[in-house]
Design an enzyme around this catalytic site. Structure first.
Site, PDB file in Angstrom:
ATOM      1  N   ASP A 272       0.860  -1.186   0.000  1.00  0.00           N
ATOM      2  CA  ASP A 272       0.000   0.000   0.000  1.00  0.00           C
ATOM      3  C   ASP A 272       0.893   1.232   0.000  1.00  0.00           C
ATOM      4  O   ASP A 272       2.030   1.170  -0.455  1.00  0.00           O
ATOM      5  CB  ASP A 272      -0.963  -0.029   1.188  1.00  0.00           C
ATOM      6  CG  ASP A 272      -2.296   0.671   0.890  1.00  0.00           C
ATOM      7  OD1 ASP A 272      -2.254   1.848   0.509  1.00  0.00           O
ATOM      8  OD2 ASP A 272      -3.363   0.046   1.042  1.00  0.00           O
TER       9      ASP A 272
ATOM     10  N   HIS B 197       2.219   2.137  -3.158  1.00  0.00           N
ATOM     11  CA  HIS B 197       1.268   3.059  -3.781  1.00  0.00           C
ATOM     12  C   HIS B 197       1.719   4.511  -3.690  1.00  0.00           C
ATOM     13  O   HIS B 197       0.928   5.418  -3.894  1.00  0.00           O
ATOM     14  CB  HIS B 197      -0.119   2.906  -3.141  1.00  0.00           C
ATOM     15  CG  HIS B 197      -0.743   1.571  -3.373  1.00  0.00           C
ATOM     16  ND1 HIS B 197      -1.991   1.229  -2.882  1.00  0.00           N
ATOM     17  CD2 HIS B 197      -0.305   0.476  -4.052  1.00  0.00           C
ATOM     18  CE1 HIS B 197      -2.275  -0.028  -3.242  1.00  0.00           C
ATOM     19  NE2 HIS B 197      -1.270  -0.496  -3.943  1.00  0.00           N
TER      20      HIS B 197
END
Length: 396
Positions: free
Chosen positions: A221, A244
Site C-alpha cells: 500500500d 502506492h
C-alpha cells in the site's frame, strides 16, 4: 526532554542504550515460547522506575514470540530507552488474537509515552500472511476480514525517536502515528509483498511535528500515508517501491471536515509504484489541504507519477456535489523520471475553485519502455509554471 532524547539517540550512550535484558523477566527467546508476559514486565519495570537503569533491552541472537503488548505511560524516567537487537515475531494465527473495542487490537502499542528512544539492529516480523489469506479484498466471503493488527502504534505520545529497526510482513499498517507530537522516524527498513493488502509503511493521523527520513519502503500500500489533522510533516530521503507512493489522504470521506497543512516530501525515489506524489480526497468533504510541497522527486516506471484525485472511492459513478476539500498552495518542483502510463500528470479536481494556487517548476517526465508518449490532464486546476514542464501543463 527532546534535547536529551536527541543527544542520547545520536551518541548512543552505552549506559543508557543497554538496559536490563528481558531475559531477566523470564523471556525464553526460542521463537516458540510465549514471551509476551516477560516483555510487559520489563516495560512496566522501566516505566515506573523500579529497574536500576530505566531501559529495556531485547538481546541479539534470540527470537521472541509475542502476542499483543500495550506499553503505557506516562513513565517516571525520560527518556526511556528501548533497544531491540533481537527478533520479535507476532503470533501468526489470527484465531489466537483478542478483539478490542473497535476491532482487532494492535500488536505493539505505545500509549501516552513522553520521551522515548526506540532503536536497535533488530527485526520485527508481523507474520501477516495468515491475515492476508482471509482479507476480503482478495478472499471475499462470509468469514473474510477487513481489519488486521497494526504492527507498531504510537498513540498520544510526545518526543519519540524511532531509528534503525527493520519491519517485515505486518498484518496491516507497519507503523501508525496518531494523536502524537514530535515523532521522528529515521533509518528504518519496511518490507512486505506488493500483493499484501493495506500494508502501509507509515500512516500518520491527528499528529504534528513528525519527520520520516533516510528510510526504505517496499509495501502493498502507501509507503507513507497522511491522514486528517496532520500539520508540519516532512518526508525526506526515502526510497519507495513497490507500493502506492506517498499519499496525502484519502480525506473527507462521508462529508467530514479536514485540516492538513505544511507537508514537505523531498528527495524521494519512486520505483515501480502505482502512484508517486498523490493527493486524494472523497467527494463531499470539506476543509482544506494546503501548503504541500513535493521537491526533488525521481520516478522510475511509475504508473501515476503526479496525481490529484478528488473523486477517490467513487469513480466512475460519483454523485455530483459542489462540496469538496479545498486543495491550495501545492508545489511540484524538480521532478523527473518515467511514467508507465500515457497520462503522467493527472490533476482531477471536482469543481471551480476546488484546487487553486498550484505551482510547477522544472518537471521532466518521459515515457517508460512500451509507452509511446506522455501527456497531462487537468480538471478545474488553477496554477502557474516556471522552467521546463514536460509534458506541458494543463492549468487554467
Amino acid at each position: 526532554d527532546l534535547v536529551l532524547i536527541v543527544f542520547v539517540a545520536v551518541l548512543g550512550l552505552p549506559w543508557l542504550s543497554y538496559g536490563e535484558s528481558v531475559m531477566k523477566y523470564g523471556a525464553v527467546g526460542d521463537g516458540i515460547s510465549d514471551d509476551t508476559s516477560a516483555l510487559q514486565k520489563a516495560w512496566d519495570s522501566a516505566c515506573n522506575g523500579s529497574s536500576k537503569i530505566g531501559s529495556v533491552y531485547v538481546p541479539a541472537g534470540k527470537v521472541f514470540l509475542l502476542k499483543s503488548l500495550h506499553f503505557t505511560g506516562p513513565c517516571k524516567l525520560k527518556p526511556l530507552i528501548f533497544t531491540i537487537d533481537g527478533e520479535m515475531k507476532a503470533q501468526s494465527d489470527p484465531n489466537k488474537w483478542q478483539k478490542g473495542e473497535n476491532g482487532i487490537i494492535p500488536w505493539l502499542i505505545f500509549e501516552r509515552v513522553e520521551g522515548l528512544v526506540l532503536s536497535g539492529r533488530g527485526l520485527l516480523d508481523g507474520q501477516g500472511k495468515g491475515w492476508w489469506d482471509i482479507h476480503c479484498r482478495d478472499h471475499p466471503g462470509p468469514n473474510c476480514i477487513w481489519l488486521a493488527p497494526t504492527m507498531m502504534t504510537f498513540s498520544n505520545c510526545r518526543n519519540v525517536i524511532l531509528k534503525s529497526l527493520r519491519f517485515r510482513n505486518s498484518a496491516q499498517s507497519h507503523i501508525l502515528v496518531m494523536g502524537s507530537q514530535n515523532v521522528h522516524i529515521k533509518d528504518v527498513k519496511i518490507k512486505s509483498p506488493e500483493i499484501s493488502p493495506n500494508t502501509d509503511g507509515v500512516h500518520i493521523t491527528s499528529s504534528s511535528d513528525v519527520s520520516i527520513t533516510h528510510s526504505d519502503f517496499a509495501t502493498g500500500d502507501d509507503c507513507v500515508s497522511i491522514g486528517d489533522q496532520v500539520h508540519n510533516l516532512s518526508v525526506t530521503f526515502i526510497n519507495c517501491g513497490p507500493g502506492h507512493g506517498v499519499s496525502v489522504g484519502s480525506l473527507g470521506r462521508g462529508g467530514t471536515e479536514v485540516e492538513v497543512e505544511d507537508i514537505r516530501v523531498a528527495h524521494v525515489n519512486f520505483t515501480g509504484t502505482t502512484n508517486g506524489a498523490r493527493i486524494k480526497t472523497w467527494p463531499g468533504g470539506t476543509g482544506y489541504v494546503r501548503g504541500i510541497e513535493f521537491f526533488d522527486i525521481r520516478f522510475s516506471n511509475v504508473q501515476n507519477p503526479i496525481i490529484i484525485d478528488q473523486f477517490y472511492g467513487c469513480a466512475p459513478n460519483c454523485v455530483q456535489t459542489e462540496k469538496a476539500v479545498h486543495i491550495e498552495k501545492v508545489k511540484y518542483m524538480k521532478m523527473s523520471g518515467t511514467s508507465r502510463t500515457e497520462v503522467a500528470m493527472k490533476l482531477e479536481c471536482s469543481g471551480k475553485n476546488a484546487c487553486s494556487n498550484v505551482f510547477m517548476r522544472d518537471i521532466d517526465l518521459s515515457p517508460a519502455n512500451g509507452i509511446g508518449s506522455v501527456s497531462s490532464t487537468c480538471s478545474f486546476v488553477q496554477g502557474s509554471t516556471q522552467g521546463t514542464i514536460r509534458p506541458s501543463s494543463c492549468f487554467q
